[in-house]
Design a protein around this motif. Structure first.
Motif, mmCIF file in Angstrom:
data_model
loop_
_atom_site.group_PDB
_atom_site.id
_atom_site.type_symbol
_atom_site.label_atom_id
_atom_site.label_comp_id
_atom_site.label_asym_id
_atom_site.label_seq_id
_atom_site.Cartn_x
_atom_site.Cartn_y
_atom_site.Cartn_z
ATOM 1 N N ALA A 60 0.633 -1.081 0.221
ATOM 2 C CA ALA A 60 -0.037 -0.016 0.171
ATOM 3 C C ALA A 60 0.582 1.544 -0.278
ATOM 4 C CB ALA A 60 -0.835 -0.306 1.312
ATOM 5 N N VAL A 61 -0.096 2.385 -0.070
ATOM 6 C CA VAL A 61 1.197 3.691 -0.408
ATOM 7 C C VAL A 61 -0.228 4.123 0.612
ATOM 8 C CG1 VAL A 61 0.647 6.311 -2.044
ATOM 9 C CG2 VAL A 61 1.384 3.597 -3.115
ATOM 10 N N THR A 62 1.175 5.354 2.061
ATOM 11 C CA THR A 62 0.647 5.820 2.760
ATOM 12 C C THR A 62 0.145 7.651 2.715
ATOM 13 O OG1 THR A 62 1.448 4.074 4.137
ATOM 14 C CG2 THR A 62 0.833 5.707 4.904
ATOM 15 N N VAL A 63 -0.775 7.693 2.606
ATOM 16 C CA VAL A 63 -0.774 9.091 2.883
ATOM 17 C C VAL A 63 -1.155 10.169 3.815
ATOM 18 C CG1 VAL A 63 -1.999 11.400 1.443
ATOM 19 C CG2 VAL A 63 -1.857 8.632 0.315
ATOM 20 N N PHE A 64 0.008 10.756 4.290
ATOM 21 C CA PHE A 64 -0.665 11.754 5.527
ATOM 22 C C PHE A 64 -0.692 13.255 5.343
ATOM 23 C CE2 PHE A 64 3.531 8.427 6.214
ATOM 24 C CZ PHE A 64 2.205 7.752 7.632
ATOM 25 N N PHE A 65 -1.616 13.910 6.579
ATOM 26 C CA PHE A 65 -2.350 15.072 5.653
ATOM 27 C C PHE A 65 -1.153 15.958 6.922
ATOM 28 C CE2 PHE A 65 -5.325 11.427 7.018
ATOM 29 C CZ PHE A 65 -5.828 11.389 4.935
ATOM 30 N N ASP A 66 -1.555 17.142 6.657
ATOM 31 C CA ASP A 66 -1.107 18.086 7.072
ATOM 32 C C ASP A 66 -1.611 18.318 8.683
ATOM 33 O OD1 ASP A 66 0.479 18.783 5.426
ATOM 34 O OD2 ASP A 66 -0.935 20.445 4.226
ATOM 35 N N GLU A 67 -0.683 19.073 9.241
ATOM 36 C CA GLU A 67 -1.328 18.685 10.670
ATOM 37 C C GLU A 67 -2.264 19.723 11.051
ATOM 38 O OE1 GLU A 67 1.612 20.234 13.985
ATOM 39 O OE2 GLU A 67 2.940 18.406 12.356
ATOM 40 N N PHE A 92 -9.180 4.193 4.769
ATOM 41 C CA PHE A 92 -8.960 5.189 5.876
ATOM 42 C C PHE A 92 -8.345 4.745 7.532
ATOM 43 C CE2 PHE A 92 -10.096 8.339 9.970
ATOM 44 C CZ PHE A 92 -8.870 9.812 8.895
ATOM 45 N N VAL A 93 -7.745 5.119 8.221
ATOM 46 C CA VAL A 93 -6.940 4.677 10.045
ATOM 47 C C VAL A 93 -7.002 5.967 10.404
ATOM 48 C CG1 VAL A 93 -5.264 3.846 11.005
ATOM 49 C CG2 VAL A 93 -5.237 2.979 8.201
ATOM 50 N N SER A 94 -7.499 6.541 11.044
ATOM 51 C CA SER A 94 -7.609 6.772 12.383
ATOM 52 C C SER A 94 -6.376 7.395 13.090
ATOM 53 C CB SER A 94 -8.476 7.178 13.290
ATOM 54 O OG SER A 94 -8.342 5.903 14.015
ATOM 55 N N ALA A 95 -5.969 8.121 13.982
ATOM 56 C CA ALA A 95 -5.223 8.412 15.000
ATOM 57 C C ALA A 95 -4.934 6.986 15.544
ATOM 58 C CB ALA A 95 -4.653 9.593 15.324
ATOM 59 N N GLU A 96 -5.960 7.103 16.271
ATOM 60 C CA GLU A 96 -6.426 5.889 17.616
ATOM 61 C C GLU A 96 -6.119 4.692 17.342
ATOM 62 O OE1 GLU A 96 -8.546 8.128 16.388
ATOM 63 O OE2 GLU A 96 -8.230 9.581 18.325
ATOM 64 N N GLU A 97 -6.155 4.258 15.818
ATOM 65 C CA GLU A 97 -5.861 2.966 15.312
ATOM 66 C C GLU A 97 -5.153 2.752 15.539
ATOM 67 O OE1 GLU A 97 -10.154 2.258 12.767
ATOM 68 O OE2 GLU A 97 -9.061 3.801 11.867
ATOM 69 N N ALA A 98 -3.608 4.030 14.675
ATOM 70 C CA ALA A 98 -2.447 3.987 14.365
ATOM 71 C C ALA A 98 -1.621 3.522 16.013
ATOM 72 C CB ALA A 98 -2.242 4.719 13.476
ATOM 73 N N LEU A 99 -2.620 4.069 16.760
ATOM 74 C CA LEU A 99 -1.650 3.758 18.299
ATOM 75 C C LEU A 99 -1.578 2.601 18.550
ATOM 76 C CD1 LEU A 99 -0.614 4.656 20.769
ATOM 77 C CD2 LEU A 99 -2.802 6.152 21.266
ATOM 78 N N ALA A 100 -3.008 2.237 17.934
ATOM 79 C CA ALA A 100 -3.751 0.858 18.527
ATOM 80 C C ALA A 100 -2.387 -0.048 17.908
ATOM 81 C CB ALA A 100 -5.040 0.229 18.368
ATOM 82 N N SER A 101 -2.610 -0.104 16.290
ATOM 83 C CA SER A 101 -1.724 -1.457 16.006
ATOM 84 C C SER A 101 0.223 -1.377 16.191
ATOM 85 C CB SER A 101 -1.400 -0.501 14.707
ATOM 86 O OG SER A 101 -0.734 -1.027 13.876
ATOM 87 N N ALA A 128 -2.816 10.000 11.227
ATOM 88 C CA ALA A 128 -4.483 9.250 10.923
ATOM 89 C C ALA A 128 -3.872 9.845 8.899
ATOM 90 C CB ALA A 128 -5.264 10.503 10.644
ATOM 91 N N ASN A 129 -3.805 8.123 8.432
ATOM 92 C CA ASN A 129 -3.598 8.392 7.036
ATOM 93 C C ASN A 129 -4.422 7.899 6.494
ATOM 94 O OD1 ASN A 129 -2.702 5.289 6.978
ATOM 95 N ND2 ASN A 129 -1.771 6.005 9.003
ATOM 96 N N TYR A 130 -4.343 7.655 4.992
ATOM 97 C CA TYR A 130 -4.737 7.045 4.142
ATOM 98 C C TYR A 130 -4.175 5.118 3.398
ATOM 99 C CZ TYR A 130 -8.709 9.419 3.700
ATOM 100 O OH TYR A 130 -10.590 10.157 3.434
ATOM 101 N N GLU A 131 -4.409 4.456 3.785
ATOM 102 C CA GLU A 131 -3.521 3.168 3.426
ATOM 103 C C GLU A 131 -4.349 3.264 2.030
ATOM 104 O OE1 GLU A 131 -3.854 0.238 5.540
ATOM 105 O OE2 GLU A 131 -2.138 1.052 6.950
#
Length: 303
Positions: A60-67, A92-101, A128-131
């Motif tokens: 996957a390509v991971t897309v991160f967003f501006d603060e 879509f991977v939220s910040a909470e899901e990223a932390l849990a992972s 938070a990002n898009y896979e």
């Protein structure tokens, strides 16, 4: 072609095969060997190709967003990505899901107290990002270039090495397939050509008389073309029947003997393989038989 002419051509074609039993048998066996080898290489190639496809689907390509980006803009970026032809799936991977992972990967079920400390102040709040999963891994470069130009995108991470490796492997499989088919075609056409040549030499006087009394070239050629097609068809059916049982046996043996491979390799079922192999192999057999006999007959009858 009239029914009587077709019937005559079919009967004479069968007679030609029985008249030249040794050469016909040699041609059928060689054709069968060629189609069997083709079936082996084909099954290996389609299985490898299927495994590569599955590997591609996990890259996957991971897309991160501006603060500080708004939720509305994140949704808009998601819609933009989904419209791209290169994209097969967007997650879509939220910040909470990223932390849990992160906690699961680095702490597991042990150090629960240390892991809970991260929950109070999420260090991955801006993660938070898009896979983004692709239809074809070779399109990754073009997609990444485009995504870097989208407003609100801070960073795009890609697997360049994985993409290049998988793309190159796909090309290699394609080249190998073409080379094998060309070699098998050449060998089979040569043998059928020799068989038909012998049939023509045996019936040389008969052909000469037929032409004297007004038989057309098409009428004279038809039995030999039928002969070539029959040899090709028989030579394709025999190995397809044998390979059906061989493939099932080999896959069952490998998965039974090396059970760990079941987790790593995903073999296609014999039904999935034969969905493509059956019509292709039969078409090859008939096509090779037709071409080998057609050009041989035309060459000898025009002398």
């Amino acid at each position: 072609m009239r029914l009587s002419t077709f019937s005559y051509s079919l009967k004479q074609g069968m007679k030609n095969i029985t008249r030249n039993k040794k050469f016909s048998f040699a041609s059928i066996i060689t054709m069968a060997a060629c189609i069997f080898m083709f079936s082996v290489f084909f099954s290996v190639l389609v299985n490898f190709s299927n495994m590569v496809k599955e590997a591609e689907s996990s890259v996957a390509v991971t897309v991160f967003f501006d603060e500080g980006i708004s939720e509305q803009r994140i949704n808009e970026i998601g819609d933009i990505i989904k419209k791209r032809v290169e994209v097969s799936e967007v997650k879509f991977v939220s910040a909470e899901e990223a932390l849990a992972s992160f906690i699961h990967d680095y702490f597991g079920d042990e150090d629960k107290e240390l892991a809970e400390a991260f929950l109070e102040d999420n260090p991955l709040a801006d993660s938070a990002n898009y896979e983004v999963y692709l239809n074809d891994i070779s399109m990754q470069g073009a997609l990444v270039t485009y995504l870097n130009s989208v407003e609100g995108v801070r960073e795009v991470k890609q697997s360049e090495v994985a993409a290049k490796t998988l793309s190159d492997f796909n090309k290699l499989l394609g080249y190998i397939s073409i080379a094998i088919i060309v070699i098998l075609l050449g060998v089979a056409i040569f043998l059928i050509s020799n068989t038909v040549t012998i049939g023509i030499s045996v019936r040389q006087e008969e052909i000469y008389i037929m032409k004297l009394i007004g038989a057309t070239d098409a009428f004279v050629r038809a039995p030999f073309i039928v002969e070539g097609i029959m040899i090709g068809l028989i030579g394709a059916i025999i190995p397809l029947i044998i390979f059906y049982f061989v493939y099932n046996g080999v896959v069952s043996y490998i998965l039974g003997r090396f059970s760990i491979l079941e987790q790593l390799l995903s073999f296609m079922t014999v039904g999935e393989v034969y969905r493509i192999l059956l019509p292709v192999a039969l078409a090859l057999g008939v096509g090779i038989g037709f071409l080998g006999s057609f050009f041989t007959v035309r060459k000898h009858l025009n002398k």
